[in-house]
Design a protein around this motif. Structure first.
Motif, PDB file in Angstrom:
ATOM      1  N   LEU A   1      40.449  61.961  34.178  1.00 36.68           N
ATOM      2  CA  LEU A   1      40.723  62.483  32.828  1.00 36.68           C
ATOM      3  C   LEU A   1      41.864  63.496  32.851  1.00 36.68           C
ATOM      4  CD1 LEU A   1      37.144  62.886  31.350  1.00 36.68           C
ATOM      5  CD2 LEU A   1      38.945  61.357  30.536  1.00 36.68           C
ATOM      6  N   ILE A   2      41.875  64.343  33.863  1.00 32.24           N
ATOM      7  CA  ILE A   2      42.974  65.309  33.998  1.00 32.24           C
ATOM      8  C   ILE A   2      44.289  64.565  34.194  1.00 32.24           C
ATOM      9  CG2 ILE A   2      43.951  67.108  35.491  1.00 32.24           C
ATOM     10  CD1 ILE A   2      40.980  67.995  35.982  1.00 32.24           C
ATOM     11  N   GLU A   3      44.292  63.531  35.040  1.00 31.27           N
ATOM     12  CA  GLU A   3      45.503  62.737  35.260  1.00 31.27           C
ATOM     13  C   GLU A   3      45.945  62.041  33.972  1.00 31.27           C
ATOM     14  OE1 GLU A   3      44.457  60.170  38.514  1.00 31.27           O
ATOM     15  OE2 GLU A   3      44.611  61.795  39.979  1.00 31.27           O
ATOM     16  N   ALA A   4      44.987  61.606  33.167  1.00 31.90           N
ATOM     17  CA  ALA A   4      45.321  60.987  31.879  1.00 31.90           C
ATOM     18  C   ALA A   4      46.003  61.995  30.961  1.00 31.90           C
ATOM     19  CB  ALA A   4      44.064  60.425  31.219  1.00 31.90           C
ATOM     20  N   GLU A   5      45.462  63.200  30.908  1.00 31.87           N
ATOM     21  CA  GLU A   5      46.055  64.238  30.065  1.00 31.87           C
ATOM     22  C   GLU A   5      47.437  64.645  30.571  1.00 31.87           C
ATOM     23  OE1 GLU A   5      44.971  65.557  27.117  1.00 31.87           O
ATOM     24  OE2 GLU A   5      43.422  64.029  27.181  1.00 31.87           O
ATOM     25  N   LEU A   6      47.606  64.692  31.887  1.00 33.23           N
ATOM     26  CA  LEU A   6      48.930  64.985  32.450  1.00 33.23           C
ATOM     27  C   LEU A   6      49.934  63.912  32.049  1.00 33.23           C
ATOM     28  CD1 LEU A   6      48.126  66.259  36.048  1.00 33.23           C
ATOM     29  CD2 LEU A   6      49.558  67.421  34.367  1.00 33.23           C
ATOM     30  N   ALA A   7      49.525  62.654  32.134  1.00 29.91           N
ATOM     31  CA  ALA A   7      50.410  61.553  31.743  1.00 29.91           C
ATOM     32  C   ALA A   7      50.751  61.650  30.255  1.00 29.91           C
ATOM     33  CB  ALA A   7      49.763  60.204  32.062  1.00 29.91           C
ATOM     34  N   TYR A   8      49.760  61.982  29.437  1.00 21.57           N
ATOM     35  CA  TYR A   8      50.000  62.147  28.003  1.00 21.57           C
ATOM     36  C   TYR A   8      51.008  63.259  27.751  1.00 21.57           C
ATOM     37  CZ  TYR A   8      49.167  62.971  23.061  1.00 21.57           C
ATOM     38  OH  TYR A   8      49.342  63.131  21.721  1.00 21.57           O
ATOM     39  N   LEU A   9      50.847  64.378  28.475  1.00 22.02           N
ATOM     40  CA  LEU A   9      51.772  65.499  28.345  1.00 22.02           C
ATOM     41  C   LEU A   9      53.201  65.078  28.666  1.00 22.02           C
ATOM     42  CD1 LEU A   9      52.205  68.583  27.935  1.00 22.02           C
ATOM     43  CD2 LEU A   9      51.719  68.849  30.374  1.00 22.02           C
ATOM     44  N   LYS A  10      53.348  64.171  29.624  1.00 20.16           N
ATOM     45  CA  LYS A  10      54.669  63.692  30.036  1.00 20.16           C
ATOM     46  C   LYS A  10      55.145  62.500  29.191  1.00 20.16           C
ATOM     47  CE  LYS A  10      53.852  65.238  34.718  1.00 20.16           C
ATOM     48  NZ  LYS A  10      53.577  64.830  36.101  1.00 20.16           N
ATOM     49  N   ASN A  11      54.415  62.208  28.118  1.00 22.69           N
ATOM     50  CA  ASN A  11      54.725  61.089  27.213  1.00 22.69           C
ATOM     51  C   ASN A  11      54.684  59.736  27.907  1.00 22.69           C
ATOM     52  OD1 ASN A  11      55.089  62.679  24.869  1.00 22.69           O
ATOM     53  ND2 ASN A  11      57.137  63.212  25.560  1.00 22.69           N
ATOM     54  N   ASP A  12      53.905  59.621  28.955  1.00 22.14           N
ATOM     55  CA  ASP A  12      53.719  58.355  29.656  1.00 22.14           C
ATOM     56  C   ASP A  12      52.398  57.756  29.164  1.00 22.14           C
ATOM     57  OD1 ASP A  12      53.731  56.210  31.340  1.00 22.14           O
ATOM     58  OD2 ASP A  12      54.180  57.380  33.147  1.00 22.14           O
ATOM     59  N   PHE A  13      52.443  57.206  27.967  1.00 20.83           N
ATOM     60  CA  PHE A  13      51.233  56.791  27.273  1.00 20.83           C
ATOM     61  C   PHE A  13      50.537  55.600  27.929  1.00 20.83           C
ATOM     62  CE2 PHE A  13      53.982  58.752  23.959  1.00 20.83           C
ATOM     63  CZ  PHE A  13      53.272  59.936  23.873  1.00 20.83           C
ATOM     64  N   ASN A  14      51.286  54.706  28.561  1.00 17.27           N
ATOM     65  CA  ASN A  14      50.659  53.577  29.249  1.00 17.27           C
ATOM     66  C   ASN A  14      49.816  54.059  30.424  1.00 17.27           C
ATOM     67  OD1 ASN A  14      51.715  51.621  27.540  1.00 17.27           O
ATOM     68  ND2 ASN A  14      53.576  51.413  28.749  1.00 17.27           N
ATOM     69  N   VAL A  15      50.371  54.969  31.214  1.00 13.25           N
ATOM     70  CA  VAL A  15      49.615  55.524  32.342  1.00 13.25           C
ATOM     71  C   VAL A  15      48.414  56.312  31.819  1.00 13.25           C
ATOM     72  CG1 VAL A  15      49.686  57.168  34.272  1.00 13.25           C
ATOM     73  CG2 VAL A  15      51.568  55.559  33.926  1.00 13.25           C
ATOM     74  N   ALA A  16      48.612  57.052  30.757  1.00  9.78           N
ATOM     75  CA  ALA A  16      47.507  57.818  30.175  1.00  9.78           C
ATOM     76  C   ALA A  16      46.353  56.892  29.790  1.00  9.78           C
ATOM     77  CB  ALA A  16      47.983  58.606  28.957  1.00  9.78           C
ATOM     78  N   MET A  17      46.652  55.794  29.121  1.00 13.04           N
ATOM     79  CA  MET A  17      45.607  54.852  28.722  1.00 13.04           C
ATOM     80  C   MET A  17      44.905  54.251  29.938  1.00 13.04           C
ATOM     81  SD  MET A  17      45.250  54.999  25.523  1.00 13.04           S
ATOM     82  CE  MET A  17      44.154  53.628  25.321  1.00 13.04           C
ATOM     83  N   GLU A  18      45.667  53.921  30.965  1.00 14.93           N
ATOM     84  CA  GLU A  18      45.073  53.375  32.191  1.00 14.93           C
ATOM     85  C   GLU A  18      44.116  54.384  32.825  1.00 14.93           C
ATOM     86  OE1 GLU A  18      48.231  52.177  34.822  1.00 14.93           O
ATOM     87  OE2 GLU A  18      49.052  50.780  33.346  1.00 14.93           O
ATOM     88  N   LYS A  19      44.532  55.637  32.876  1.00 14.24           N
ATOM     89  CA  LYS A  19      43.699  56.681  33.476  1.00 14.24           C
ATOM     90  C   LYS A  19      42.446  56.945  32.646  1.00 14.24           C
ATOM     91  CE  LYS A  19      46.214  57.601  37.085  1.00 14.24           C
ATOM     92  NZ  LYS A  19      45.729  57.442  38.450  1.00 14.24           N
ATOM     93  N   TYR A  20      42.580  56.919  31.318  1.00 13.25           N
ATOM     94  CA  TYR A  20      41.400  57.072  30.469  1.00 13.25           C
ATOM     95  C   TYR A  20      40.412  55.942  30.744  1.00 13.25           C
ATOM     96  CZ  TYR A  20      43.686  60.628  27.525  1.00 13.25           C
ATOM     97  OH  TYR A  20      44.301  61.755  27.052  1.00 13.25           O
ATOM     98  N   ASP A  21      40.918  54.718  30.811  1.00 15.54           N
ATOM     99  CA  ASP A  21      40.061  53.563  31.087  1.00 15.54           C
ATOM    100  C   ASP A  21      39.397  53.681  32.458  1.00 15.54           C
ATOM    101  OD1 ASP A  21      40.650  52.442  28.620  1.00 15.54           O
ATOM    102  OD2 ASP A  21      42.184  51.077  29.418  1.00 15.54           O
ATOM    103  N   GLU A  22      40.159  54.106  33.466  1.00 17.48           N
ATOM    104  CA  GLU A  22      39.605  54.287  34.814  1.00 17.48           C
ATOM    105  C   GLU A  22      38.517  55.365  34.812  1.00 17.48           C
ATOM    106  OE1 GLU A  22      42.617  54.921  37.817  1.00 17.48           O
ATOM    107  OE2 GLU A  22      43.874  53.344  36.943  1.00 17.48           O
ATOM    108  N   ALA A  23      38.739  56.419  34.060  1.00 18.93           N
ATOM    109  CA  ALA A  23      37.750  57.502  33.987  1.00 18.93           C
ATOM    110  C   ALA A  23      36.449  57.005  33.356  1.00 18.93           C
ATOM    111  CB  ALA A  23      38.308  58.679  33.184  1.00 18.93           C
ATOM    112  N   ILE A  24      36.576  56.210  32.321  1.00 18.74           N
ATOM    113  CA  ILE A  24      35.386  55.654  31.661  1.00 18.74           C
ATOM    114  C   ILE A  24      34.614  54.771  32.625  1.00 18.74           C
ATOM    115  CG2 ILE A  24      34.610  54.062  29.856  1.00 18.74           C
ATOM    116  CD1 ILE A  24      37.020  55.195  28.160  1.00 18.74           C
ATOM    117  N   ILE A  25      35.326  53.914  33.339  1.00 21.18           N
ATOM    118  CA  ILE A  25      34.682  53.022  34.304  1.00 21.18           C
ATOM    119  C   ILE A  25      34.018  53.832  35.421  1.00 21.18           C
ATOM    120  CG2 ILE A  25      35.124  51.274  36.088  1.00 21.18           C
ATOM    121  CD1 ILE A  25      37.336  50.193  34.143  1.00 21.18           C
ATOM    122  N   ALA A  26      34.723  54.817  35.948  1.00 18.63           N
ATOM    123  CA  ALA A  26      34.175  55.646  37.029  1.00 18.63           C
ATOM    124  C   ALA A  26      32.920  56.384  36.570  1.00 18.63           C
ATOM    125  CB  ALA A  26      35.225  56.631  37.523  1.00 18.63           C
ATOM    126  N   ALA A  27      32.933  56.913  35.350  1.00 18.19           N
ATOM    127  CA  ALA A  27      31.766  57.624  34.827  1.00 18.19           C
ATOM    128  C   ALA A  27      30.592  56.669  34.619  1.00 18.19           C
ATOM    129  CB  ALA A  27      32.125  58.333  33.523  1.00 18.19           C
TER     130      ALA A  27
END
Length: 108
Positions: free
Chosen positions: A74-100
């Motif tokens: 989730l932190i990595e997703a927010e970092l990607a969002y901060l850097k305007n890398d929305f594709n990576v952010a979405m991937e990280k959000y999805d990975e976080a959901i799966i991991a949880a």
């Protein structure tokens, strides 16, 4: 603002009888606080305080991935969002959901 809020929490913790017991959650919330503040101000430069908190999270993940991997994602997703890398952010959000879900922590 983020630094001030975290400094206040640190001061309360210092004056408390014992340290915060749930260090992983505290580091996680501190990281998200810094990121939210940066996103709100549209600032990509993160402080050394954030870097220290991030190092702490990475260390927790290495010691206890089951309890912390989804938080780090989730932190990595927010970092990607901060850097305007929305594709990576979405991937990280999805990975976080799966991991949880895999460890039964969907409430986090």
């Amino acid at each position: 603002i983020a630094s001030s809020a975290i400094s206040r929490r640190n001061e309360v913790e210092k004056n408390a009888m014992k340290k915060m017991e749930n260090l992983g959650m505290v580091l996680f919330i501190d990281c998200l606080t810094y990121l939210a503040s940066s996103i709100k101000r549209k600032e990509n430069n993160l402080t050394s305080e954030f870097s220290e908190k991030l190092k702490g999270m990475k260390k927790l993940v290495s010691h206890s991935p089951c309890n912390n991997q989804h938080k780090m994602l989730l932190i990595e997703a927010e970092l990607a969002y901060l850097k305007n890398d929305f594709n990576v952010a979405m991937e990280k959000y999805d990975e976080a959901i799966i991991a949880a879900k895999l460890i039964g922590y969907i409430h986090e």
